[in-house]
Design a protein around this motif. Structure first.
Motif, PDB file in Angstrom:
ATOM      1  N   ARG A  29      48.700  39.092  49.921  1.00 32.13           N
ATOM      2  CA  ARG A  29      48.054  38.338  48.834  1.00 32.13           C
ATOM      3  C   ARG A  29      48.346  36.847  48.958  1.00 32.13           C
ATOM      4  NH1 ARG A  29      46.516  41.367  43.891  1.00 32.13           N
ATOM      5  NH2 ARG A  29      46.438  43.533  44.530  1.00 32.13           N
ATOM      6  N   VAL A  32      45.955  35.071  51.336  1.00 31.85           N
ATOM      7  CA  VAL A  32      44.601  34.739  50.884  1.00 31.85           C
ATOM      8  C   VAL A  32      44.635  34.005  49.538  1.00 31.85           C
ATOM      9  CG1 VAL A  32      43.370  36.485  52.205  1.00 31.85           C
ATOM     10  CG2 VAL A  32      44.320  37.094  49.990  1.00 31.85           C
ATOM     11  N   ASP A  33      45.800  33.471  49.212  1.00 27.04           N
ATOM     12  CA  ASP A  33      45.976  32.618  48.030  1.00 27.04           C
ATOM     13  C   ASP A  33      45.723  33.337  46.703  1.00 27.04           C
ATOM     14  OD1 ASP A  33      46.794  30.068  47.145  1.00 27.04           O
ATOM     15  OD2 ASP A  33      44.743  29.591  46.574  1.00 27.04           O
ATOM     16  N   LEU A  34      45.920  34.646  46.688  1.00 29.84           N
ATOM     17  CA  LEU A  34      45.851  35.339  45.393  1.00 29.84           C
ATOM     18  C   LEU A  34      47.172  35.176  44.660  1.00 29.84           C
ATOM     19  CD1 LEU A  34      44.015  38.660  46.344  1.00 29.84           C
ATOM     20  CD2 LEU A  34      43.120  36.775  44.977  1.00 29.84           C
ATOM     21  N   ILE A  35      48.230  35.013  45.455  1.00 29.55           N
ATOM     22  CA  ILE A  35      49.562  34.802  44.897  1.00 29.55           C
ATOM     23  C   ILE A  35      50.107  33.525  45.530  1.00 29.55           C
ATOM     24  CG2 ILE A  35      51.943  35.668  44.969  1.00 29.55           C
ATOM     25  CD1 ILE A  35      50.882  38.472  44.699  1.00 29.55           C
ATOM     26  N   ARG A  36      50.737  32.717  44.712  1.00 32.73           N
ATOM     27  CA  ARG A  36      51.308  31.453  45.215  1.00 32.73           C
ATOM     28  C   ARG A  36      52.771  31.680  45.554  1.00 32.73           C
ATOM     29  NH1 ARG A  36      47.395  27.880  42.707  1.00 32.73           N
ATOM     30  NH2 ARG A  36      45.526  28.741  43.626  1.00 32.73           N
ATOM     31  N   ARG A  47      42.395  24.653  50.695  1.00 33.79           N
ATOM     32  CA  ARG A  47      42.144  26.026  50.256  1.00 33.79           C
ATOM     33  C   ARG A  47      40.759  26.536  50.668  1.00 33.79           C
ATOM     34  NH1 ARG A  47      40.000  28.962  46.084  1.00 33.79           N
ATOM     35  NH2 ARG A  47      41.208  30.800  45.528  1.00 33.79           N
ATOM     36  N   GLN A  48      39.729  25.741  50.342  1.00 30.10           N
ATOM     37  CA  GLN A  48      38.372  26.223  50.600  1.00 30.10           C
ATOM     38  C   GLN A  48      38.061  26.324  52.092  1.00 30.10           C
ATOM     39  OE1 GLN A  48      37.633  23.874  46.919  1.00 30.10           O
ATOM     40  NE2 GLN A  48      35.528  24.344  47.520  1.00 30.10           N
ATOM     41  N   LEU A  95      39.767  29.518  53.283  1.00 27.22           N
ATOM     42  CA  LEU A  95      39.106  30.744  52.820  1.00 27.22           C
ATOM     43  C   LEU A  95      37.715  30.932  53.424  1.00 27.22           C
ATOM     44  CD1 LEU A  95      40.218  30.934  49.075  1.00 27.22           C
ATOM     45  CD2 LEU A  95      41.011  32.310  50.995  1.00 27.22           C
ATOM     46  N   SER A  96      37.109  29.844  53.893  1.00 32.41           N
ATOM     47  CA  SER A  96      35.809  30.001  54.553  1.00 32.41           C
ATOM     48  C   SER A  96      35.972  30.659  55.928  1.00 32.41           C
ATOM     49  CB  SER A  96      35.111  28.644  54.702  1.00 32.41           C
ATOM     50  OG  SER A  96      35.822  27.841  55.623  1.00 32.41           O
ATOM     51  N   CYS A 111      38.946  39.327  53.660  1.00 37.03           N
ATOM     52  CA  CYS A 111      40.056  40.247  53.375  1.00 37.03           C
ATOM     53  C   CYS A 111      39.620  41.456  52.558  1.00 37.03           C
ATOM     54  CB  CYS A 111      41.179  39.509  52.642  1.00 37.03           C
ATOM     55  SG  CYS A 111      40.731  38.972  51.009  1.00 37.03           S
ATOM     56  N   ILE A 163      41.928  43.663  50.263  1.00 37.31           N
ATOM     57  CA  ILE A 163      43.281  43.802  49.731  1.00 37.31           C
ATOM     58  C   ILE A 163      43.355  45.039  48.855  1.00 37.31           C
ATOM     59  CG2 ILE A 163      45.064  42.727  48.276  1.00 37.31           C
ATOM     60  CD1 ILE A 163      44.696  41.191  50.838  1.00 37.31           C
ATOM     61  N   CYS A 212      34.226  41.826  53.374  1.00 39.28           N
ATOM     62  CA  CYS A 212      35.155  40.839  53.941  1.00 39.28           C
ATOM     63  C   CYS A 212      34.592  40.187  55.217  1.00 39.28           C
ATOM     64  CB  CYS A 212      36.559  41.422  54.137  1.00 39.28           C
ATOM     65  SG  CYS A 212      36.794  42.367  55.604  1.00 39.28           S
TER      66      CYS A 212
END
Lengths: 280, 311
Positions: free
Chosen positions: B52, B55-59, B76-77, B80-81, B85, B87, B151
């Motif tokens: 997580r 993929v920046d779901l959790i810092r 970030r963008q 993510l581009s 994923c 998860i 994904c």
């Protein structure tokens, strides 16, 4: 990308069965009110104006479509916050509960952009819901009851607004009602950022409205300083548009205060959502 | 500040705290372009939390994380581009059709022709013909396939898959394995794969990271790590109990055991295998079959036994 996200949010709201509950509820409630007034409206009007009948002679049709529209608005604007919260309170937390928030937040769109699109979708939904209510109140009622001057009871007494002035005032009233209802929408979306289930934000929003309304109505000196700054105090500001003369100063204050609520609530939502760990 | 590298993933001293509980504790590993990394660890090892974070779901609470040499804090963008994923379990809008779900996510990913791309991927994951069915009517296996499709929508360079085989039937597992192999071998994508299906990981992984208690136990190429482990030999011999007694009396005392099929199993180095076979035949035992296994499962179990607390 923000427009794309807003489009996506709108697609989801349109596809969700829950979104139509509000429209069904409004339609049913309006139907009940219209039926009741069609059957027994005259005696209702006589009862309300009984104290004035000795000093006034009323010519023409007092129970007309504009008055019915005004009554509908007055009754239903009270219920609309629940219908708004039912959908907007689900926008973030519902996705967290479903697990779909993961899919959205791993797309190349900023978290703030995504959340702003949800606030945008909440505005669109509130507007459409209000539009539907307006359609029922201002178009269907005159179609059934005909049009005429609008008699409104205020603190000053009975005011008669000429028929030609009524429609513009209705449109302006809808604008002010939107400002109030969008504050409710912002509140529930913001609560939604804190929760991972749908119920919490909806109950939280309604509880806040109830507590604020109570604080606003209790005649306690302690609350006098708070009362003007509670958004619930300004929920009925739209009614001022039917006074003569219109108290524009009060309305402007209400609008500014409601807009300030939007800014604060959206700000809190963005701050929270930007830092939120997605564990669902 | 740690200097980022051009590795696809570079984690340096990653930490994640949930209150007083430390889920990830100074985890460091790298993933290079073009590989399939098996990301292994027991339940509660910190795998899902780490994925997580990827993929920046959790810092992260501490440490540094770079993807493609970039940090989520500033890019970030862009990151993510390039990352797709799946998860945990695949979740979709049940009130939308499979195609509508993919189109919606494709638009969110900035795909230029969402419908066309979604249809291509429905075909790739074997769901052609079910495009207009509501996701609520899909089986778990079909949702896993749709999860893989979502994904890949934006043609990412890195694919992060967290337990993609969960709940799949044997054919589903084979299909999933083939799709992952296709991503790596045909499409040239880098894959980070977490799974408890060690046989599936073994079939596709070029690299391995094993974590426990939030820390890296070992990292390296799958081939190198597995070659360091002892070979498990399975011998089908006549009179297995006597053969075992003979071996236990000789230089391999305590090394062998009989499995439930009355087969003799032993952990041996590669060079010892012919010696054991010769020893048995010279002592009058018929050796019908010799199977040499070097399973990830054996390696993994042994590794965790050696590092129960991962000091």
């Amino acid at each position: 990308m923000w427009w794309t996200a807003l489009r996506n949010e709108s697609v989801k709201i349109l596809a969700k069965p829950r979104s139509y509950l509000g429209f069904v509820a409004i339609t049913l409630l309006v139907a009940v009110i219209l039926l009741a007034l069609a059957l027994d409206g005259r005696s209702y009007i006589e009862f309300v104006t009984s104290s004035l009948q000795q000093s006034l002679t009323v010519e023409g049709q007092m129970l007309n479509g504009y008055l019915v529209g005004f009554i509908i608005l007055q009754m239903l604007v009270v219920h609309l916050p629940l219908l708004v919260a039912l959908v907007t309170g689900d926008l973030v937390s519902g996705e967290a509960a479903m697990g779909t928030l993961r899919n959205l937040l791993t797309r190349p769109l900023s978290r703030r952009g995504l959340l702003l699109s949800k606030y945008g979708a909440a505005a669109v939904y509130t507007l459409v819901l209000l539009f539907w209510l307006g359609l029922m109140a201002v178009l269907v009622s005159p179609w059934i009851f005909g049009v005429g001057d609008l008699a409104v009871l205020s603190n000053e007494g009975l005011q008669i607004l000429p028929a030609s002035e009524v429609m513009p005032r209705f449109f302006q009233a809808f604008g002010v009602a939107f400002a109030a209802l969008y504050t409710v929408a912002c509140l529930s979306v913001t609560f939604s950022c804190f929760a991972d289930n749908s119920i919490g934000p909806i109950v939280g929003t309604m509880a806040t409205i109830m507590v604020f309304t109570l604080v606003g109505t209790l005649d306690v000196a302690l609350f006098d300083h708070i009362r003007p700054f509670l958004f619930t105090t300004h929920m009925a500001a739209w009614r001022s548009l039917f006074l003569d003369p219109i108290p524009w100063g009060d309305i402007l204050f209400s609008m500014l205060l409601l807009a300030a609520h939007w800014v604060v609530l959206i700000g809190v939502g963005l701050w929270t959502f930007d830092r939120k760990d997605i564990l669902t | 500040m740690i200097k980022p590298s051009l590795d696809v993933v570079k984690a340096v001293g990653l930490v994640k705290d949930y209150g007083s509980f430390r889920a990830v504790d100074g985890l460091s590993f790298t993933l290079q372009a073009g590989g399939v990394m098996g990301f292994l660890g027991p339940n509660g090892a910190g795998k899902s939390t780490t994925m997580r974070m990827l993929v920046d779901l959790i810092r992260p609470s501490g440490g540094e994380l770079f993807l493609f040499g970039l940090s989520f804090r500033t890019h970030r963008q862009t990151i993510l581009s390039r990352v797709g994923c799946l998860i945990e379990k695949p979740d979709f809008y049940k009130y939308l059709s499979a195609l509508q779900n993919l189109e919606l996510l494709a638009r969110a990913s900035g795909v230029s022709n969402p419908k066309k791309r979604s249809e291509e991927l429905m075909e790739f994951v074997g769901l052609k013909g079910r495009e207009n069915d509501k996701v609520s009517s899909f089986s778990h296996g079909m949702r896993q396939r749709l999860g893989l499709a979502q994904c890949l929508l934006h043609d990412p360079d890195l694919v992060v898959l967290d337990e993609p085989g969960t709940g799949l039937d044997p054919q589903g597992l084979v299909d999933m394995r083939e799709m992952i192999q296709n991503l790596h071998q045909v499409q040239g994508k880098t894959v980070l794969l977490s799974s408890h299906h060690l046989a599936e990981v073994e079939a596709v992984a070029t690299d391995l990271v094993v974590i426990n208690k939030g820390r890296c136990v070992v990292q390296g190429s799958a081939q190198t790590l597995l070659s360091q482990s002892e070979r498990q030999i399975r011998l089908t011999v006549g009179r297995p109990k006597e053969a075992l007694a003979l071996l236990n009396a000789g230089p391999w005392a305590g090394g062998g055991r009989l499995n439930e099929n009355e087969e003799l199993t032993m952990a041996l180095g590669r060079e010892e295998v012919p010696t054991v076979v010769q020893f048995l035949t010279q002592n009058g035992f018929e050796v019908y079959a010799v199977e040499s296994r070097q399973k990830l499962e054996d390696y993994y179990r042994k590794l965790l036994q050696q590092n129960p607390h991962q000091a």
